[in-house]
Design a protein around this motif. Structure first.
Motif, PDB file in Angstrom:
ATOM      1  N   GLU A 215     -42.123  -4.376 -29.057  1.00  0.00           N
ATOM      2  CA  GLU A 215     -41.215  -3.878 -28.040  1.00  0.00           C
ATOM      3  C   GLU A 215     -40.279  -2.840 -28.639  1.00  0.00           C
ATOM      4  OE1 GLU A 215     -40.186  -7.209 -25.125  1.00  0.00           O
ATOM      5  OE2 GLU A 215     -40.289  -8.174 -27.058  1.00  0.00           O
TER       6      GLU A 215
ATOM      7  N   ALA B 232     -46.335 -12.783 -21.614  1.00  0.00           N
ATOM      8  CA  ALA B 232     -45.397 -12.050 -20.761  1.00  0.00           C
ATOM      9  C   ALA B 232     -46.069 -10.857 -20.097  1.00  0.00           C
ATOM     10  CB  ALA B 232     -44.205 -11.570 -21.583  1.00  0.00           C
TER      11      ALA B 232
ATOM     12  N   PRO C  21     -48.162  -8.867 -17.762  1.00  0.00           N
ATOM     13  CA  PRO C  21     -48.779  -9.192 -16.479  1.00  0.00           C
ATOM     14  C   PRO C  21     -50.278  -8.871 -16.483  1.00  0.00           C
ATOM     15  CG  PRO C  21     -47.118  -7.454 -16.246  1.00  0.00           C
ATOM     16  CD  PRO C  21     -47.233  -7.760 -17.693  1.00  0.00           C
ATOM     17  N   VAL C  22     -51.047  -9.740 -15.894  1.00  0.00           N
ATOM     18  CA  VAL C  22     -52.493  -9.548 -15.829  1.00  0.00           C
ATOM     19  C   VAL C  22     -52.863  -9.220 -14.393  1.00  0.00           C
ATOM     20  CG1 VAL C  22     -54.726 -10.641 -16.179  1.00  0.00           C
ATOM     21  CG2 VAL C  22     -52.830 -11.176 -17.699  1.00  0.00           C
ATOM     22  N   ALA C  23     -53.700  -8.227 -14.252  1.00  0.00           N
ATOM     23  CA  ALA C  23     -54.068  -7.780 -12.910  1.00  0.00           C
ATOM     24  C   ALA C  23     -55.093  -8.708 -12.289  1.00  0.00           C
ATOM     25  CB  ALA C  23     -54.583  -6.351 -12.964  1.00  0.00           C
TER      26      ALA C  23
ATOM     27  N   ARG D 162     -46.014 -19.301 -18.386  1.00  0.00           N
ATOM     28  CA  ARG D 162     -45.648 -18.423 -19.485  1.00  0.00           C
ATOM     29  C   ARG D 162     -45.070 -19.221 -20.646  1.00  0.00           C
ATOM     30  NH1 ARG D 162     -43.760 -14.547 -15.529  1.00  0.00           N
ATOM     31  NH2 ARG D 162     -45.396 -12.978 -15.416  1.00  0.00           N
TER      32      ARG D 162
ATOM     33  N   LEU E 263     -39.697 -16.907 -23.086  1.00  0.00           N
ATOM     34  CA  LEU E 263     -38.991 -16.244 -24.156  1.00  0.00           C
ATOM     35  C   LEU E 263     -37.587 -15.983 -23.664  1.00  0.00           C
ATOM     36  CD1 LEU E 263     -39.538 -15.383 -26.928  1.00  0.00           C
ATOM     37  CD2 LEU E 263     -40.255 -13.162 -26.105  1.00  0.00           C
TER      38      LEU E 263
ATOM     39  N   GLU F  56     -32.710 -11.866 -25.774  1.00  0.00           N
ATOM     40  CA  GLU F  56     -33.163 -10.515 -26.065  1.00  0.00           C
ATOM     41  C   GLU F  56     -33.225 -10.314 -27.569  1.00  0.00           C
ATOM     42  OE1 GLU F  56     -31.171  -7.604 -23.837  1.00  0.00           O
ATOM     43  OE2 GLU F  56     -31.371  -8.734 -21.976  1.00  0.00           O
TER      44      GLU F  56
ATOM     45  N   SER G  98     -27.451  -4.481 -22.772  1.00  0.00           N
ATOM     46  CA  SER G  98     -28.802  -3.982 -22.996  1.00  0.00           C
ATOM     47  C   SER G  98     -29.430  -3.648 -21.640  1.00  0.00           C
ATOM     48  CB  SER G  98     -29.628  -5.055 -23.689  1.00  0.00           C
ATOM     49  OG  SER G  98     -29.772  -6.150 -22.813  1.00  0.00           O
TER      50      SER G  98
ATOM     51  N   GLY H 221     -32.008  -4.961 -20.165  1.00  0.00           N
ATOM     52  CA  GLY H 221     -32.305  -6.169 -19.396  1.00  0.00           C
ATOM     53  C   GLY H 221     -31.045  -6.742 -18.749  1.00  0.00           C
ATOM     54  N   MET H 222     -29.963  -6.760 -19.533  1.00  0.00           N
ATOM     55  CA  MET H 222     -28.693  -7.274 -19.001  1.00  0.00           C
ATOM     56  C   MET H 222     -28.196  -6.392 -17.863  1.00  0.00           C
ATOM     57  SD  MET H 222     -27.601 -10.057 -20.112  1.00  0.00           S
ATOM     58  CE  MET H 222     -28.467 -11.147 -21.199  1.00  0.00           C
TER      59      MET H 222
ATOM     60  N   ARG I  74     -29.958  -7.174 -14.804  1.00  0.00           N
ATOM     61  CA  ARG I  74     -29.461  -8.429 -14.226  1.00  0.00           C
ATOM     62  C   ARG I  74     -28.172  -8.180 -13.447  1.00  0.00           C
ATOM     63  NH1 ARG I  74     -31.822 -13.229 -16.475  1.00  0.00           N
ATOM     64  NH2 ARG I  74     -33.271 -12.666 -18.123  1.00  0.00           N
TER      65      ARG I  74
ATOM     66  N   ASP J 136     -38.743  -3.720 -21.684  1.00  0.00           N
ATOM     67  CA  ASP J 136     -39.805  -4.263 -22.516  1.00  0.00           C
ATOM     68  C   ASP J 136     -40.550  -5.387 -21.802  1.00  0.00           C
ATOM     69  OD1 ASP J 136     -39.852  -2.826 -24.874  1.00  0.00           O
ATOM     70  OD2 ASP J 136     -37.996  -3.758 -25.536  1.00  0.00           O
ATOM     71  N   VAL J 137     -41.748  -5.666 -22.315  1.00  0.00           N
ATOM     72  CA  VAL J 137     -42.600  -6.641 -21.639  1.00  0.00           C
ATOM     73  C   VAL J 137     -41.944  -8.009 -21.500  1.00  0.00           C
ATOM     74  CG1 VAL J 137     -44.918  -7.569 -21.557  1.00  0.00           C
ATOM     75  CG2 VAL J 137     -44.492  -5.472 -22.793  1.00  0.00           C
ATOM     76  N   THR J 138     -41.351  -8.478 -22.586  1.00  0.00           N
ATOM     77  CA  THR J 138     -40.793  -9.830 -22.497  1.00  0.00           C
ATOM     78  C   THR J 138     -39.597  -9.857 -21.554  1.00  0.00           C
ATOM     79  OG1 THR J 138     -39.483  -9.427 -24.481  1.00  0.00           O
ATOM     80  CG2 THR J 138     -41.556 -10.566 -24.775  1.00  0.00           C
ATOM     81  N   ILE J 139     -38.828  -8.761 -21.536  1.00  0.00           N
ATOM     82  CA  ILE J 139     -37.683  -8.677 -20.629  1.00  0.00           C
ATOM     83  C   ILE J 139     -38.191  -8.499 -19.196  1.00  0.00           C
ATOM     84  CG2 ILE J 139     -35.506  -7.506 -20.178  1.00  0.00           C
ATOM     85  CD1 ILE J 139     -35.656  -8.760 -22.936  1.00  0.00           C
ATOM     86  N   GLN J 140     -39.266  -7.732 -19.046  1.00  0.00           N
ATOM     87  CA  GLN J 140     -39.866  -7.546 -17.726  1.00  0.00           C
ATOM     88  C   GLN J 140     -40.245  -8.894 -17.133  1.00  0.00           C
ATOM     89  OE1 GLN J 140     -42.874  -4.544 -16.644  1.00  0.00           O
ATOM     90  NE2 GLN J 140     -44.376  -6.171 -16.748  1.00  0.00           N
ATOM     91  N   ALA J 141     -40.857  -9.732 -17.962  1.00  0.00           N
ATOM     92  CA  ALA J 141     -41.264 -11.046 -17.474  1.00  0.00           C
ATOM     93  C   ALA J 141     -40.052 -11.835 -17.003  1.00  0.00           C
ATOM     94  CB  ALA J 141     -42.009 -11.801 -18.570  1.00  0.00           C
ATOM     95  N   GLN J 142     -38.960 -11.754 -17.769  1.00  0.00           N
ATOM     96  CA  GLN J 142     -37.742 -12.479 -17.380  1.00  0.00           C
ATOM     97  C   GLN J 142     -37.205 -11.974 -16.044  1.00  0.00           C
ATOM     98  OE1 GLN J 142     -34.959 -11.862 -20.557  1.00  0.00           O
ATOM     99  NE2 GLN J 142     -36.083 -13.099 -22.043  1.00  0.00           N
TER     100      GLN J 142
ATOM    101  N   GLU K  76     -39.432 -12.900 -13.076  1.00  0.00           N
ATOM    102  CA  GLU K  76     -39.268 -14.317 -12.803  1.00  0.00           C
ATOM    103  C   GLU K  76     -37.964 -14.580 -12.048  1.00  0.00           C
ATOM    104  OE1 GLU K  76     -39.700 -17.817 -15.939  1.00  0.00           O
ATOM    105  OE2 GLU K  76     -41.308 -16.349 -15.905  1.00  0.00           O
TER     106      GLU K  76
ATOM    107  N   GLY L  18     -50.684  -5.108 -12.752  1.00  0.00           N
ATOM    108  CA  GLY L  18     -50.432  -6.436 -13.295  1.00  0.00           C
ATOM    109  C   GLY L  18     -49.225  -7.067 -12.624  1.00  0.00           C
TER     110      GLY L  18
END
Lengths: 334, 304, 351
Positions: free
Chosen positions: A50, A260, A262-264, A272, A275, A278, C155, C157-158, C161, C185-191, C194, C215
């Motif tokens: 990332e 994390a 996303p899968v299409a 998941r 995580l 940050e 950041s 992501g914050m 939010r 970022d991907v992990t933040i995107q997931a958060q 969600e 996706g």
């Protein structure tokens, strides 16, 4: 691997000194920490992570824009020994070229495509005549799938995908052995992304190029990479053949990253690996393993020592003290 | 003025699509009516200045002792021989204005060329190398900026002995900081763009990066600044002339004309009004044109 | 009655070379509690149609629609004052760049407070309590401290939010998220995704997610609108869209996904580029890139068949056997659950 590596890096490290103000002490940002890998002709090494994980620093070190703080970089059998602010010898510099993420910033807006493609020849191949240079530029334009009439146009007249083709053409003018691709398709639309990826695959086959493919898009990486380095906070946390890393990720961060993404496929909404939080600030790195504050497996021991990259088998190396536990959990969850 | 047009062209070199660029530039430029009026006026003044010997009815230095302070033609005592009247020693005001355009415009053009040339060079050095080079250059420029501009010019002229060349150098010096700062800011903005790194990787040296890669991409704001400087230079030259530190008599420079005629301000308004008016108009028109140029060249004002 | 009911929405921009139709003839019906996604590439007008709904377009835009209603109120008839009360209150929006969506001069707390004051009112203390609640609700750790933070201290992501907290501060019934995770970022995107889904479930608001990422669509939305070059090319339930795309563009787009390419040596591609303002083809806008295009496609602009549940904008919609009975048709979606007897015959040119 029987062939000779075209590039090898041993414990490549790059630190930046941040000048202190009257109120704070000078700090060291460890942008890249002990990256070790080898790159072979015709192969693609993907660097995944990332923002802030050191991908771009790695790109700058590999292209010799910046020297490493420590560690060894060997390109085509020549060891690179650069000092701060020094330029690499022309022979080495030609071997490595770079493609950037943003196709809008990477082309000089005041130059035509032909001028841009001819510039490297003008500077490096003094024996070529103007007509020969023009010919070479036109051939390369055709090779990357553009038309001859595009040669005298300016960058703003092209779409993002076409610009990325021009950038690729420019990088290939000096017949490099290595291309560093810094997120080359993430600024492109999906339908254009596939075109550029195919072009890269064609060129790799034709010229035997070695790619260092820096990306955060795992579906792209899975498709084109032979080997993968997963980086977190400037450190490689997992390295190995792409196939194996993708099927059995062992580091908790790799697992979290994969889950994390996303899968299409709407039928596969899986649970998941959560995580939290940050990435830490590079100015205030956490003690021990940098991933520990976000890791669901973290124990007290993790905050005490920064685990080194250790081989779990012949091909894969992971930097985690709980690697067995992590792998087992993932196997159950998956 | 010719330098301006040249530098505009050199910033967009072009086979093939040059016409396209020119057309889009023209459509942006002519969208502003003021800019168009300014351009027409400037072209007119330039032509008049260029063909002064044919346009002017009299020799600007010729003194007609029989016609001192003749008022303009529309007054009862006016004469068709002297359309805008004559000054205290019997010289034709119109002819002097026409010849004066040559001096005022060419001096200002020289000033712009000197300050822009030196300014771009220093600005490139400062922006490209940063570090102590930048510190030294910007500090010196800050010092220059700290003086009231006319005072500085006067001081410089006094040191260099009054005259045309020293007036030009002094005013160029006063204009210098604007070009240096603008160039430096533009270079710093462009320097870390990816195309510069790519050019570096293909082996371009410092000079090539500075002049071939960076400079053309920094030209737009500089051209606009050049037009603004041009009008300021006309004013400053006129002011120096007025104070007797610039062009020396009998040269028909606009500011000097104004100065020579000031004791007759009450009795012969024309000797003061027309030089003043022409300075005002020229400066106004150049500024209008500068605005139009900025609209057409500044990438922030348009999305291509 | 649908919560958001838009029919025949068109947006044209005045440009120096005439009118440019950024969006044409878009229909969207969003019911309470539904999660929709509008997917498309750049230039597809996916953001423009929602900005038009919110009334957030610049004056150069001409917005026309046969119907544009929110909760039964005709948005076109409202005074700008009434409209402002709805926009930001009952219908709110978050954007792609969280960093630039927050005013850098004010603290997070001030900006949330401003929002609450505008729409809900209440005493200073109540508003402060509400702001703290909101920050906690969007998962910001230590809200009491963060409420005093300036945007540059957060950041990406914050910041997003915080934007979400502001967007939901007035209990909206519809939240439009315009590429909310593209810059993250991907992990933040997931958060963030969600979080959005959780808030949607908790509050029962409707959510429209504008994105280019297939996706993200697959993992979040229940209904999908696909846009191409300003046209709505098809509208389907997410599962049947991924399983049986009706429009050739959707099909091509899905097969260009690296993860769907399987073992093929090269990725299937869509040739050419999205047409811009000056190079729009005649007939169907997708015809130069479509592998099935016929002479008919090149000449005649297609209209969606009235009995097509997916309102496919194509002369020859792809005819999958399962299209009549989408496996997960929801009861709120009468069109989708209605077995379609319409089986347009395939032209012979189709390979």
């Amino acid at each position: 691997m029987s062939r000779d590596a075209v590039l090898s890096a041993v414990n490549l490290t790059r630190h930046y000194q941040i000048k202190g103000s009257p109120f704070s002490k000078p700090a060291t940002v460890k942008a890249l920490n002990e990256a070790t890998f080898e790159l072979y002709p015709g192969q693609t090494l993907a660097v995944v992570g990332e923002s802030g994980c050191g991908k771009s620093t790695l790109a700058r070190v590999l292209t010799m824009i910046e020297p490493p703080t420590s560690g060894q970089l060997t390109i085509s059998g020549h060891q690179v020994s650069l000092k701060e602010g020094q330029r690499p010898p022309a022979a080495l510099r030609r071997e490595v070229q770079i493609i950037f993420q943003n196709p809008y910033g990477s082309l000089n807006p005041r130059k035509t495509v032909a001028t841009m493609l001819e510039e490297p020849l003008k500077l490096n191949r003094k024996e070529m005549s103007a007509a020969e240079r023009r010919q070479a530029a036109l051939e390369m334009i055709a090779k990357v799938g553009l038309r001859p009439e595009h040669a005298d146009r300016y960058p703003h007249m092209f779409s993002g995908g076409q610009r990325q083709r021009i950038a690729i053409a420019r990088a290939l003018m000096l017949n490099p052995k290595i291309l560093v691709l810094d997120e080359p398709v993430s600024a492109l639309d999906l339908s254009i992304q596939a075109q550029v990826l195919n072009l890269l695959a064609d060129l790799q086959e034709e010229f035997g190029l070695a790619y260092v493919f820096i990306s955060h898009d795992l579906s792209v990486v899975r498709r084109i990479a032979d080997d993968v380095i997963v980086m977190y906070f400037g450190q490689p946390v997992e390295t190995g053949p792409a196939e194996e890393v993708f099927t059995t990720p062992r580091h908790p961060y790799t697992q979290a990253l994969f889950s994390a993404t996303p899968v299409a496929d709407p039928n596969r909404r899986r649970e998941r690996v959560h995580l939290k939080g940050e990435p830490p600030s590079p100015l205030a790195p956490p003690p021990g393993c940098p991933f520990a504050p976000r890791c669901h497996l973290a124990t007290k021991e993790c905050t005490r020592l920064d685990p080194p990259l250790e081989h779990v088998n012949e091909r894969v190396a992971v930097a985690c003290i709980h690697v067995d536990q992590a792998a087992a959990r993932y196997a159950v969850a998956g | 003025m010719s330098q301006l047009i040249l530098s505009k062209k050199s910033s967009q070199p072009a086979p093939g699509t040059f016409r396209y660029q020119l057309a889009s530039f023209w459509s942006d430029f002519s969208a502003s009516r003021g800019a168009l009026v300014g351009l027409i006026f400037i072209v007119f003044i330039l032509l008049v200045a260029l063909f002064a010997p044919w346009v002017a009815p009299h020799d600007p230095a010729m003194q007609d002792r029989s016609a001192l302070l003749v008022p303009p033609v529309w007054h009862a005592e006016g004469s068709w021989n002297y359309l805008l009247g004559t000054d205290a020693v019997g010289r034709d005001v119109l002819s002097r204005l026409i010849y004066g355009a040559r001096y005022s415009l060419s001096i200002s053009a020289m000033v712009v060329v000197i300050s822009m040339g030196v300014g771009i060079f220093l600005g490139l050095l400062a922006g490209y190398f940063r570090g102590w080079v930048e510190t030294v250059i910007t500090r010196v420029m800050d010092v220059v900026l700290a003086f009231p501009s006319l005072l500085l010019a006067l001081g410089l002229v006094a040191i260099l002995s009054p005259g045309l060349t020293s007036a030009m150098i002094a005013i160029a010096m006063v204009q210098l900081p604007y070009f240096v700062r603008l160039t430096r800011a533009a270079v710093i903005g462009e320097k870390n763009r990816e195309y510069v790194i790519a050019s570096r990787l293909s082996g371009a040296g410092h000079l090539r990066l500075m002049f071939n890669t960076l400079l053309p991409n920094c030209m737009a704001p500089l051209i606009v600044q050049a037009t603004l400087s041009f009008s300021t230079a006309i004013l400053d030259i006129a002011a120096l002339g007025f104070l007797g530190m610039g062009v020396q008599p009998p040269t028909p420079e606009w500011g000097a004309m104004l100065a020579n005629a000031r004791e007759f301000m009450g009795s012969a308004y024309w000797a003061v009004t027309f030089p003043g008016l022409i300075i005002l108009l020229t400066v106004l028109m150049i500024n209008l044109m500068g605005d139009g140029l900025r609209d057409a060249l500044d990438p922030k004002m348009k999305r291509s | 009655m649908a919560l958001l009911d838009i029919e025949g929405l068109s947006v044209r921009f005045k440009t120096s070379s005439g009118l440019f139709a950024a969006v044409e003839n878009v229909d969207i019906n969003v019911d309470r509690g539904e999660v929709w996604s509008i997917v498309g590439e750049s230039g597809s007008g996916k953001s423009v149609s929602m900005l038009a709904t919110m009334g957030l377009l610049p004056w150069t835009a001409q917005v026309t629609a046969d119907k544009m209603a929110f909760d039964g109120q005709d948005l076109q008839q409202l005074s700008s004052r009434q409209r402002r009360r709805i926009v930001g209150g009952e219908m709110s929006m978050i954007f792609q760049e969280p960093m630039s969506s927050l005013n850098p001069c004010f603290t997070v707390g001030t900006q949330i407070d401003e929002m609450i004051k505008q729409h809900l009112g209440g005493s200073r203390k109540e508003r402060h309590e509400r702001a703290l609640d909101l920050l906690a609700q969007v998962g910001i750790p230590d809200p009491a401290r963060r409420i005093k933070a300036y945007p540059h201290q957060l950041s990406g992501g914050m910041s997003q939010r915080v934007m979400i907290a502001m967007a939901i501060s007035c209990n909206p019934r519809l939240l439009i998220a315009d590429e909310p995770t593209t810059a993250l970022d991907v992990t933040i995107q997931a958060q963030i995704l969600e979080l959005l889904l959780k808030l949607q479930e908790d509050t029962g608001m409707a959510l429209i997610l504008i994105t280019h990422d297939m996706g993200v669509v697959a993992e979040t939305a229940k209904h999908v609108v696909v846009q191409y070059a300003g046209r709505q090319v098809e509208k389907q339930d997410v599962k049947s869209l991924f399983a049986h795309p009706r429009h050739p563009y959707t099909e091509a787009l899905l097969s260009a996904l690296p993860e769907r390419a399987g073992d093929q040596d090269r990725l299937p591609t869509i040739p050419g580029v999205v047409p811009g303002q000056h190079d729009r083809p005649s007939g169907c806008l997708f015809n130069p890139r479509c592998q099935y295009a016929t002479e008919h496609c090149r000449e005649v602009e297609p209209v969606a068949a009235p009995d097509d549940p997916a309102s496919t904008l194509c002369h020859y919609p792809l005819d999958h056997p399962a299209v009549g009975t989408p496996p997960s048709a929801t009861p709120q979606d009468p069109l989708a659950s209605n077995p379609s007897s319409h089986n347009p015959s395939r032209p012979e040119v189709r390979p």
